[in-house]
Design a protein around this motif. Sequence first.
Motif, short mmCIF file in Angstrom:
data_model
loop_
_atom_site.label_atom_id
_atom_site.label_comp_id
_atom_site.label_asym_id
_atom_site.label_seq_id
_atom_site.Cartn_x
_atom_site.Cartn_y
_atom_site.Cartn_z
N ALA A 38 0.64 -1.14 0.08
CA ALA A 38 -0.13 0.19 0.09
C ALA A 38 0.81 1.33 -0.01
CB ALA A 38 -0.82 0.11 1.07
N ASN A 39 1.90 1.22 0.94
CA ASN A 39 2.65 2.22 0.84
C ASN A 39 3.36 2.81 -0.65
OD1 ASN A 39 4.96 3.68 3.80
ND2 ASN A 39 4.15 4.79 1.88
N ILE A 40 3.84 1.65 -1.06
CA ILE A 40 4.57 1.92 -2.12
C ILE A 40 3.57 2.28 -3.48
CG2 ILE A 40 5.79 0.58 -4.15
CD1 ILE A 40 7.11 -0.84 -1.87
N LEU A 41 2.32 1.61 -3.54
CA LEU A 41 1.44 1.96 -4.43
C LEU A 41 1.07 3.43 -4.58
CD1 LEU A 41 -1.05 -0.92 -4.60
CD2 LEU A 41 0.21 -0.17 -6.46
N CYS A 42 0.96 4.04 -3.05
CA CYS A 42 0.54 5.39 -2.80
C CYS A 42 1.70 6.29 -3.34
CB CYS A 42 0.10 5.45 -1.41
SG CYS A 42 -0.28 7.19 -0.96
N SER A 43 2.78 6.15 -2.94
CA SER A 43 4.00 6.90 -3.13
C SER A 43 4.38 6.91 -4.66
CB SER A 43 5.25 6.23 -2.60
OG SER A 43 4.94 6.21 -1.14
N GLU A 44 4.38 5.76 -5.34
CA GLU A 44 4.77 5.67 -6.82
C GLU A 44 3.57 6.38 -7.69
OE1 GLU A 44 6.83 2.10 -7.65
OE2 GLU A 44 8.51 2.92 -6.70
N THR A 45 2.50 6.11 -7.19
CA THR A 45 1.34 6.71 -8.01
C THR A 45 1.21 8.45 -7.67
OG1 THR A 45 -0.19 4.82 -7.68
CG2 THR A 45 -1.50 6.60 -8.41
N PHE A 46 1.37 8.82 -6.66
CA PHE A 46 0.86 10.24 -6.19
C PHE A 46 2.15 11.06 -6.15
CE2 PHE A 46 -2.64 7.69 -4.56
CZ PHE A 46 -3.80 8.30 -5.51
N VAL A 47 3.15 10.51 -6.13
CA VAL A 47 4.45 11.19 -6.09
C VAL A 47 5.28 10.98 -7.51
CG1 VAL A 47 6.86 11.87 -4.89
CG2 VAL A 47 4.83 11.12 -3.57
N SER A 48 5.41 9.71 -7.88
CA SER A 48 6.12 9.28 -9.03
C SER A 48 5.26 9.62 -10.19
CB SER A 48 6.86 8.05 -9.12
OG SER A 48 7.47 8.11 -7.70
N GLY A 49 3.87 9.39 -10.25
CA GLY A 49 3.16 9.65 -11.37
C GLY A 49 3.20 8.03 -12.04
N GLN A 50 3.37 7.09 -11.55
CA GLN A 50 3.25 6.06 -12.14
C GLN A 50 1.89 4.98 -12.16
OE1 GLN A 50 6.25 5.01 -14.14
NE2 GLN A 50 6.69 7.18 -13.36
N GLN A 51 1.95 4.07 -12.97
CA GLN A 51 0.60 3.24 -13.00
C GLN A 51 0.35 2.36 -11.98
OE1 GLN A 51 -2.01 4.20 -14.71
NE2 GLN A 51 -0.57 6.03 -15.51
N PRO A 52 -0.87 2.04 -11.17
CA PRO A 52 -0.83 1.18 -10.11
C PRO A 52 -0.35 -0.24 -10.67
CG PRO A 52 -2.50 2.93 -9.87
CD PRO A 52 -1.60 3.11 -11.18
N ASP A 53 -0.93 -0.68 -11.72
CA ASP A 53 -0.89 -2.13 -12.15
C ASP A 53 0.45 -2.77 -12.05
OD1 ASP A 53 -3.58 -2.17 -11.90
OD2 ASP A 53 -4.05 -2.38 -14.10
N GLN A 54 1.25 -1.68 -12.90
CA GLN A 54 2.71 -1.58 -12.84
C GLN A 54 3.60 -1.83 -11.74
OE1 GLN A 54 4.44 0.66 -16.08
NE2 GLN A 54 6.71 -0.29 -15.77
N GLY A 92 -6.92 -8.10 6.72
CA GLY A 92 -5.53 -7.61 7.06
C GLY A 92 -5.15 -6.43 6.31
N GLY A 93 -6.35 -5.55 6.14
CA GLY A 93 -6.09 -4.17 5.18
C GLY A 93 -5.33 -3.35 5.72
N SER A 94 -4.57 -2.65 4.53
CA SER A 94 -3.62 -1.45 4.94
C SER A 94 -4.15 -0.32 3.91
CB SER A 94 -2.12 -1.69 4.89
OG SER A 94 -1.68 -2.60 5.59
N HIS A 95 -4.11 0.85 4.69
CA HIS A 95 -4.63 1.93 4.05
C HIS A 95 -3.37 3.28 4.10
CE1 HIS A 95 -7.39 5.86 4.09
NE2 HIS A 95 -7.25 5.39 2.79
N ALA A 96 -2.95 3.72 2.75
CA ALA A 96 -1.91 4.61 2.74
C ALA A 96 -2.54 6.01 2.09
CB ALA A 96 -0.79 4.24 1.84
N VAL A 97 -2.18 7.12 2.77
CA VAL A 97 -2.86 8.37 2.32
C VAL A 97 -1.63 9.40 2.10
CG1 VAL A 97 -4.30 10.19 3.13
CG2 VAL A 97 -4.66 7.80 4.14
N TYR A 98 -1.97 9.90 0.66
CA TYR A 98 -1.28 10.90 0.21
C TYR A 98 -1.41 12.40 0.84
CZ TYR A 98 0.83 14.43 -2.99
OH TYR A 98 1.64 15.47 -3.44
N ARG A 99 -0.45 13.14 1.39
CA ARG A 99 -0.51 14.65 1.83
C ARG A 99 0.52 15.36 0.94
NH1 ARG A 99 0.43 13.02 8.24
NH2 ARG A 99 2.08 11.92 7.14
N GLU A 100 0.00 16.47 0.34
CA GLU A 100 0.67 17.40 -0.34
C GLU A 100 1.87 17.73 0.36
OE1 GLU A 100 1.84 19.06 -3.93
OE2 GLU A 100 0.06 18.06 -3.65
N GLY A 101 3.05 17.59 -0.28
CA GLY A 101 4.44 17.92 0.19
C GLY A 101 5.06 17.02 1.44
#
Length: 477
Positions: A38-54, A92-101
């Motif tokens: 979850a943490n990587i999906l969030c970071s690389e989607t919203f900071v790196s601008g990559q596609q979640p499936d990849q 066993g769910g995990s939730h990652a949240v993006y915060r600007e900056g």
Amino acid sequence: MNRRNLLLILATTTALSALALSAARARDVPKVATGFVANILCSETFVSGQQPDQIFAETTAAMPGASLITWALDYHVDRARKDATVTFLGFGGSHAVYREGFGCYLDHGDAVADLSVPPADAKPSPALLPDIAGPAAVAPVNPQLTAALDRAFAEPEQSPMRATKAVVVVKDGHVVAERYAVGYSIDTPILGFSATKSVISALTGILVRKGALTLDQPVPIAAWQDANDPRHAITVDHLLRHTAGLAIGSSLEASLGAAFEPVNRMKFMESDMAGYAESVKLATPPGSAWNYNDGNFIILSHLIRNAVGGHASDVLRFAGQELFGPLGMRNVTIEFDASGNPEGSSQMLASARDWARFGMLYLNDGMAGGKRILPEGWVKYSAAPTPNGWVGYGAGFWTNLGDSFGANYRVEHGWPRDAFFAKETIGQYVIVIPSEKLVIVRLGRSPNWPPEVDGVFRLVRDVVAATGDKAKVARRN
């Protein structure tokens, strides 16, 4: 009670305790696995601008053993809410949240630190490091470098895949070759994972230069101030060299099996990572044994936070003014946990050029534009080998100096002896080679087994050959 019965009772009790501990850790595995993803999906989607499936496919492919549970993981990225949720068989769910900056954090349902972006007047310092390249990606300056990059990006015929995302080669202060995978560019922030530790080491060094921290005195952690507490003896040097002795497990291997390590409970199940790390007892006396683990650098991150003002925004301001600004690092995101502490063991994203600029600080003995950023002697200290660090480890950097197994292995496979580097076990490298005046950055998503699957050993040999004295003669001709 005779001795035989006593021994039987002790053995049974020990076995039951071990089973109970293993069962407790096994219960953590779904939460650790979902938190990591979850943490990587969030970071690389919203900071790196990559596609979640990849992101999901490449991350799980790079973790040995992950295929055993990948089928049971389900993920959802909400672009409107800017969050990512991952579950294991529906629980066993995990939730990652993006915060600007501030990038992403794992939300465990506890109170979250009130973060605010640094005020507009707290701008980073002007860049002191000369620009290393223009606005476009630099084509290799000779055919040998072209061939080196071709090999670095080529995928083997069979898995595991290499998944190289960026390579930047800096020679004599200028980019002489760089290349990016589809979807990446000179400005794309890329997650450094454990290469982040080397940045935390640099920020620690700046505070040592300013007199806010000392290397060889007990660290100012409130929970360890009792002189009778054996953790009272832990120093900044112990934390930087992974010899603090905390009983928190190991972070040396990136695999499904690592989910059983208590250090990963800290990273993926605790809102206050530093508080957890600082509550752990000792496994060995400080300074007596080497054990690479993320807890040491989470505690260092806490020390930095406290030394610069106590808030997440203070950390960003300090890092921008004292390190990133002078180096001209403009595409950087440091992430924090829910308590507002930097996740300095693995969660910094920066463009490949910015990672190269960071490497140049160490190539230039801690100087930028004639100004001393790191203390005098800090670079030499960082690369000096730690006793019993069998992989070849210094103080926040891996190193080829000394006689460790890892250092000798790399030298035998063509690396210069004076090389030292920031590293992550699934394929992120910032390599500094003073004798060649080289910085080599390689970022990707590669498993750590089998050896050399990421192609970095060949890349280093190729780049040294393509930029050395013989190559210079060839270019002149």
